[in-house]
Design a protein around this motif. Structure first.
Motif, mmCIF file in Angstrom:
data_model
loop_
_atom_site.group_PDB
_atom_site.id
_atom_site.type_symbol
_atom_site.label_atom_id
_atom_site.label_comp_id
_atom_site.label_asym_id
_atom_site.label_seq_id
_atom_site.Cartn_x
_atom_site.Cartn_y
_atom_site.Cartn_z
ATOM 1 N N THR A 60 1.002 -1.265 0.068
ATOM 2 C CA THR A 60 -0.126 0.020 -0.042
ATOM 3 C C THR A 60 0.697 1.211 0.036
ATOM 4 O O THR A 60 0.797 2.145 -0.662
ATOM 5 N N LYS A 61 1.741 1.328 0.909
ATOM 6 C CA LYS A 61 2.840 2.416 0.906
ATOM 7 C C LYS A 61 3.564 2.647 -0.462
ATOM 8 O O LYS A 61 3.720 3.764 -0.959
ATOM 9 N N ARG A 62 3.816 1.461 -1.087
ATOM 10 C CA ARG A 62 4.303 1.695 -2.616
ATOM 11 C C ARG A 62 3.425 2.307 -3.480
ATOM 12 O O ARG A 62 3.897 3.161 -4.349
ATOM 13 N N ILE A 63 2.174 1.808 -3.585
ATOM 14 C CA ILE A 63 1.157 2.524 -4.298
ATOM 15 C C ILE A 63 0.974 3.815 -4.208
ATOM 16 O O ILE A 63 0.857 4.515 -4.975
ATOM 17 N N TYR A 64 0.898 4.439 -2.770
ATOM 18 C CA TYR A 64 0.714 5.568 -2.345
ATOM 19 C C TYR A 64 2.074 6.414 -2.992
ATOM 20 O O TYR A 64 1.912 7.618 -3.548
ATOM 21 N N THR A 65 3.130 5.814 -2.878
ATOM 22 C CA THR A 65 4.346 6.514 -3.479
ATOM 23 C C THR A 65 4.289 6.781 -4.716
ATOM 24 O O THR A 65 4.393 7.741 -5.392
ATOM 25 N N LEU A 66 3.593 5.836 -5.544
ATOM 26 C CA LEU A 66 3.746 5.893 -7.100
ATOM 27 C C LEU A 66 2.621 6.969 -7.513
ATOM 28 O O LEU A 66 2.969 7.689 -8.131
ATOM 29 N N MET A 67 1.621 7.055 -6.617
ATOM 30 C CA MET A 67 0.442 7.836 -6.841
ATOM 31 C C MET A 67 0.972 9.015 -6.624
ATOM 32 O O MET A 67 0.733 10.405 -7.438
ATOM 33 N N ASP A 68 1.855 9.386 -5.420
ATOM 34 C CA ASP A 68 2.131 10.701 -5.501
ATOM 35 C C ASP A 68 3.073 11.378 -6.383
ATOM 36 O O ASP A 68 2.932 12.242 -6.820
ATOM 37 N N LEU A 69 4.097 10.316 -7.055
ATOM 38 C CA LEU A 69 4.838 10.571 -8.101
ATOM 39 C C LEU A 69 4.128 10.951 -9.346
ATOM 40 O O LEU A 69 4.355 12.081 -10.089
ATOM 41 N N ALA A 70 3.088 10.193 -9.646
ATOM 42 C CA ALA A 70 2.342 10.580 -10.770
ATOM 43 C C ALA A 70 1.600 11.925 -10.808
ATOM 44 O O ALA A 70 1.687 12.423 -11.843
ATOM 45 N N LYS A 71 1.013 12.218 -9.607
ATOM 46 C CA LYS A 71 0.452 13.435 -9.525
ATOM 47 C C LYS A 71 1.465 14.607 -9.521
ATOM 48 O O LYS A 71 1.179 15.355 -10.219
ATOM 49 N N GLU A 72 2.709 14.072 -8.768
ATOM 50 C CA GLU A 72 3.684 15.251 -9.032
ATOM 51 C C GLU A 72 3.927 15.709 -10.531
ATOM 52 O O GLU A 72 4.350 17.034 -11.023
ATOM 53 N N GLU A 73 3.948 14.483 -11.173
ATOM 54 C CA GLU A 73 4.409 14.632 -12.685
ATOM 55 C C GLU A 73 3.100 15.206 -13.565
ATOM 56 O O GLU A 73 3.396 15.355 -15.020
ATOM 57 N N GLY A 74 1.878 15.302 -12.976
ATOM 58 C CA GLY A 74 0.755 15.305 -13.858
ATOM 59 C C GLY A 74 0.443 14.134 -14.805
ATOM 60 O O GLY A 74 -0.095 14.557 -16.001
ATOM 61 N N GLU A 75 0.826 13.088 -14.388
ATOM 62 C CA GLU A 75 0.567 11.868 -15.417
ATOM 63 C C GLU A 75 -0.849 11.123 -15.067
ATOM 64 O O GLU A 75 -0.872 10.194 -14.328
ATOM 65 N N HIS A 76 -1.857 11.880 -15.770
ATOM 66 C CA HIS A 76 -3.161 11.407 -15.473
ATOM 67 C C HIS A 76 -3.441 10.067 -15.778
ATOM 68 O O HIS A 76 -4.178 9.371 -15.143
ATOM 69 N N ALA A 77 -2.830 9.295 -16.908
ATOM 70 C CA ALA A 77 -3.258 8.095 -17.141
ATOM 71 C C ALA A 77 -2.623 7.082 -16.292
ATOM 72 O O ALA A 77 -3.356 6.228 -15.611
ATOM 73 N N THR A 78 -1.371 7.591 -15.728
ATOM 74 C CA THR A 78 -1.050 6.557 -14.339
ATOM 75 C C THR A 78 -1.724 6.897 -13.308
ATOM 76 O O THR A 78 -2.006 5.733 -12.605
ATOM 77 N N ILE A 79 -2.218 7.906 -13.097
ATOM 78 C CA ILE A 79 -3.293 8.268 -11.800
ATOM 79 C C ILE A 79 -4.245 7.332 -11.863
ATOM 80 O O ILE A 79 -4.628 6.775 -10.782
ATOM 81 N N SER A 80 -4.936 7.296 -13.176
ATOM 82 C CA SER A 80 -6.037 6.379 -13.356
ATOM 83 C C SER A 80 -5.943 4.813 -12.944
ATOM 84 O O SER A 80 -6.539 4.475 -12.312
ATOM 85 N N MET A 81 -4.834 4.788 -13.504
ATOM 86 C CA MET A 81 -4.391 3.230 -13.432
ATOM 87 C C MET A 81 -4.229 2.799 -12.051
ATOM 88 O O MET A 81 -4.658 1.960 -11.460
ATOM 89 N N LEU A 82 -3.229 3.794 -11.305
ATOM 90 C CA LEU A 82 -2.992 3.516 -9.749
ATOM 91 C C LEU A 82 -4.292 3.682 -8.767
ATOM 92 O O LEU A 82 -4.442 2.973 -7.768
ATOM 93 N N GLN A 83 -5.344 4.434 -9.308
ATOM 94 C CA GLN A 83 -6.414 4.300 -8.589
ATOM 95 C C GLN A 83 -7.082 2.960 -8.387
ATOM 96 O O GLN A 83 -7.823 2.624 -7.217
ATOM 97 N N TRP A 84 -7.008 2.221 -9.188
ATOM 98 C CA TRP A 84 -7.643 0.727 -9.128
ATOM 99 C C TRP A 84 -6.764 0.206 -7.906
ATOM 100 O O TRP A 84 -7.229 -0.616 -7.288
ATOM 101 N N PHE A 85 -5.534 0.182 -8.098
ATOM 102 C CA PHE A 85 -4.624 -0.392 -6.763
ATOM 103 C C PHE A 85 -4.990 0.169 -5.449
ATOM 104 O O PHE A 85 -4.786 -0.521 -4.706
ATOM 105 N N VAL A 86 -5.192 1.567 -5.522
ATOM 106 C CA VAL A 86 -5.474 2.214 -4.292
ATOM 107 C C VAL A 86 -6.772 1.519 -3.657
ATOM 108 O O VAL A 86 -6.656 1.130 -2.338
ATOM 109 N N ASP A 87 -7.668 1.270 -4.511
ATOM 110 C CA ASP A 87 -8.861 0.517 -3.946
ATOM 111 C C ASP A 87 -8.552 -0.863 -3.916
ATOM 112 O O ASP A 87 -9.322 -1.292 -2.520
ATOM 113 N N GLU A 88 -7.763 -1.452 -4.402
ATOM 114 C CA GLU A 88 -7.628 -2.778 -4.241
ATOM 115 C C GLU A 88 -6.798 -3.194 -2.811
ATOM 116 O O GLU A 88 -7.104 -4.121 -2.437
ATOM 117 N N GLN A 89 -5.859 -2.263 -2.664
ATOM 118 C CA GLN A 89 -5.312 -2.349 -1.278
ATOM 119 C C GLN A 89 -6.161 -2.044 -0.109
ATOM 120 O O GLN A 89 -5.867 -3.000 0.937
#
Length: 171
Positions: free
Chosen positions: A98-127
């Protein structure tokens, strides 16, 4: 196009997801040795799920024009003290993921990488589900104790678990 940093971190996550599968197979093997086939089944199915997660990252990197670089896996632990110990370690591991997924999400948000944010949201919910499942079974095992008919009833329940890949269009 993924940034180099995000691509590296997503590749690292593939490693962690495959390691999770490896770790859960080690737990399944422990339960095989204990002749608790339902508990073993639970963790074999969990391993399948983790492999599915790894492939979601693998496919996403490719879809985004990146390059997948597979990394070596560490040997997972193979000795456990009890049924509760296995579920406690599985819960700790899911919290790490979960912490790893959150770190990835933070990085994707920092970079404004919306497709990655969308994909990672599935993992946030899954965790949320992953942690809840491990915590629920840990509490049940603690409540039942390690011996007696209750643990065998739970073993029978866990023998019915199967893996069905999600059909939400985001596989």
């Amino acid at each position: 196009m993924l940034s180099e940093k995000l691509e590296q971190e997503l590749n690292k996550q593939i490693k962690y997801e495959f390691y999770s599968a490896y770790y859960y197979l080690s737990m399944a093997a422990y339960f095989d040795d204990q002749t608790l086939d339902g508990f073993s089944n639970f963790f074999r199915v969990q391993a399948e799920e983790e492999q599915f997660h790894a492939m979601k990252f693998y496919n996403f990197i490719n879809e985004k024009g990146g390059r997948v670089y597979l990394q070596a896996l560490d040997q997972p632990p193979h000795e456990f003290d009890s049924i509760a110990d296995v579920f406690s370690k599985a819960l700790d591991h899911e919290r790490f993921v979960t912490k790893r997924i959150y770190t990835l999400m933070d990085l994707a948000k920092e970079e404004g990488e919306h497709a990655t944010i969308s994909m990672l949201q599935w993992f946030v919910d899954e965790q949320v589900e992953e942690e809840d499942t491990m915590e629920t079974y840990l509490k049940q095992v603690q409540r039942l104790g390690e011996q007696g008919s209750g643990i065998y009833m739970l073993d029978k329940e866990l023998s019915a678990r199967t893996f069905t890949p999600p059909t939400d269009g985001k596989e």
